[in-house]
Design a protein around this motif. Structure first.
Motif, PDB file in Angstrom:
ATOM      1  N   VAL A  39      -3.889  -0.093  -3.955  1.00 15.01           N
ATOM      2  CA  VAL A  39      -5.186  -0.623  -3.502  1.00 15.01           C
ATOM      3  C   VAL A  39      -6.284   0.394  -3.836  1.00 15.01           C
ATOM      4  N   CYS A  85      -5.376  -0.373   6.567  1.00 20.06           N
ATOM      5  CA  CYS A  85      -5.134  -0.991   5.262  1.00 20.06           C
ATOM      6  C   CYS A  85      -5.775  -2.379   5.148  1.00 20.06           C
ATOM      7  N   CYS A 109      -1.430   4.962  -3.637  1.00 13.18           N
ATOM      8  CA  CYS A 109      -1.685   3.584  -3.194  1.00 13.18           C
ATOM      9  C   CYS A 109      -2.387   2.771  -4.283  1.00 13.18           C
ATOM     10  N   THR A 126       0.863  -1.198   0.000  1.00 14.64           N
ATOM     11  CA  THR A 126       0.000   0.000   0.000  1.00 14.64           C
ATOM     12  C   THR A 126       0.895   1.243   0.000  1.00 14.64           C
ATOM     13  N   ASP A 127       0.448   2.324   0.602  1.00 14.61           N
ATOM     14  CA  ASP A 127       1.307   3.502   0.733  1.00 14.61           C
ATOM     15  C   ASP A 127       2.491   3.118   1.632  1.00 14.61           C
ATOM     16  N   CYS A 174      -8.599   7.352   4.843  1.00 11.55           N
ATOM     17  CA  CYS A 174      -7.182   6.945   4.758  1.00 11.55           C
ATOM     18  C   CYS A 174      -6.294   8.110   5.174  1.00 11.55           C
ATOM     19  N   ARG A 192       3.020   4.386   5.157  1.00 13.11           N
ATOM     20  CA  ARG A 192       2.055   4.106   6.210  1.00 13.11           C
ATOM     21  C   ARG A 192       2.427   2.791   6.907  1.00 13.11           C
ATOM     22  N   CYS A 197      -9.408  -1.855   4.530  1.00 10.24           N
ATOM     23  CA  CYS A 197      -9.547  -1.250   3.200  1.00 10.24           C
ATOM     24  C   CYS A 197      -9.383  -2.311   2.110  1.00 10.24           C
TER      25      CYS A 197
END
Ligand code: TRP
Ligand code: SF4
Length: 326
Positions: A239, A266, A237, A221-222, A259, A225, A269
């Motif tokens: 996702v 995450c 991201c 993801t990011d 987010c 994070r 999500c």
């Protein structure tokens, strides 16, 4: 009369979401407006997979089933198999006589692939001539346009140059086709690199729901994070890019908001995204199942497409032989 477009795919593996969003949905969109010829480029696959022709044979059929499953309509498009239309080989041979070697040697895709495909020896005559065969594929049907991604644009440019050179030497036979550029898909692989079978980061159209769950959970993801309490940035991201395609507007804007303030985690999500992705692919899988049960139907589609393609190919080759006088 509708304008004609021609495009092909090499049968070297199963179709994944990169193919779906990077090419097939665009092909589907174009079928309304154009007279579409879409083909399985099995001879082209042989340029890199000459040691594993089994893969090529198995994939060809599977890919065709995928094409129909995602909504390409055999009543609107002509689907055919390159190696079934032997005229492609003859036209390739004639083009190979008039194509200057430097045109091929300076081809950026060629140089890149020589570097990339280190697992196999692709320092062959056929591999250098790849775009000459591609020119034959396109010009055989006197295409007005060629829907391809940016990486293939140099090949279409070369096709135009070969058409021009043929027409100059022997008389006007071929139109010069335009690139119909396919926008690059925003969906990356699980590791954030371009989605590709060879990177092992792809989600395939034939993946089961369990496989999809597992792959989505693995997605990077990011990277900033690290903890759930860190705010994230959906804009970078992968996702989120999937949400944008597979989730409804309300959920997308909720994720975008929550987010950024670290309200949604995450894992949660991803779970929501996986659900929507599975739902989105369900219809495709359903159609695939029907087609797999109806073997005769797929054979019919291929036979009918091959028949249509070979009529045009025969006409074009008449004109070519007439022009070259051999
Ligand atoms: N080279 C294309 C690819 O790798 C496949 C291809 C072969 C093709 N012949 C073509 C695409 C003719 C468009 C038109 O994606
Ligand atoms: Fe990406 Fe969703 Fe995590 Fe935000 S919450 S970083 S959009 S996976």
């Amino acid at each position: 009369m509708k304008k004609r477009i021609v495009s092909g795919m090499r049968p070297t593996g199963k179709m994944h979401l990169g193919h779906l969003h990077g090419a097939l949905l665009n092909w589907k969109h174009l079928q309304e407006e154009y007279d579409c010829f879409y083909f399985i480029a099995d001879w082209h696959a042989l340029t890199s997979e000459y040691a594993n022709p089994d893969i090529i044979r198995q994939c060809s059929r599977d890919i065709l089933i995928d094409w129909i499953s995602v909504g390409l309509d055999p009543d609107m498009c002509t689907f055919f198999v390159q190696s079934s239309i032997k005229e492609h080989a003859e036209l390739h041979l004639i083009f190979s006589m008039i194509t200057p070697l430097p045109w091929l040697e300076r081809n950026p895709t060629y140089k890149e692939q020589l570097k990339e495909l280190t697992q196999r020896d692709v320092y062959t005559y056929g591999f250098l001539g790849y775009p000459v065969l591609q020119a034959a594929d396109i010009l055989m049907y006197k295409a007005n346009g060629v829907p391809v991604g940016e990486d293939q644009a140099p090949h279409v440019e070369l096709t135009r140059e070969i058409a021009r050179r043929f027409n100059y030497l022997y008389g006007p036979v071929f139109p010069e086709p335009d690139v119909v550029l396919t926008p690059t898909s925003k969906l990356l692989g699980m590791d954030r690199r371009k989605m590709s079978k060879s990177y092992g980061n792809a989600i395939f159209l034939t993946d089961t729901d369990e496989e999809i769950d597992r792959k989505v959970m693995q997605m990077i993801t990011d990277p900033q994070r690290a903890r759930k309490s860190d705010p994230g940035d959906p804009a970078i991201c992968n996702v989120y890019s999937f949400h944008e395609i597979y989730s409804g507007k309300d959920l997308v804007s909720r994720i975008d908001r929550e987010c950024r303030i670290a309200e949604v985690g995450c894992v949660e999500c991803k779970k929501m995204m996986a659900e929507n992705l599975k739902k989105g692919l369900a219809a495709i899988k359903e159609r695939r199942k029907e087609l797999e049960a109806d073997v005769g139907r797929v054979d019919e589609v291929i036979e009918e497409g091959n028949r249509k393609a070979s009529i045009i190919a025969a006409q074009t080759m008449e004109q070519v032989r007439e022009a070259v006088k051999i």
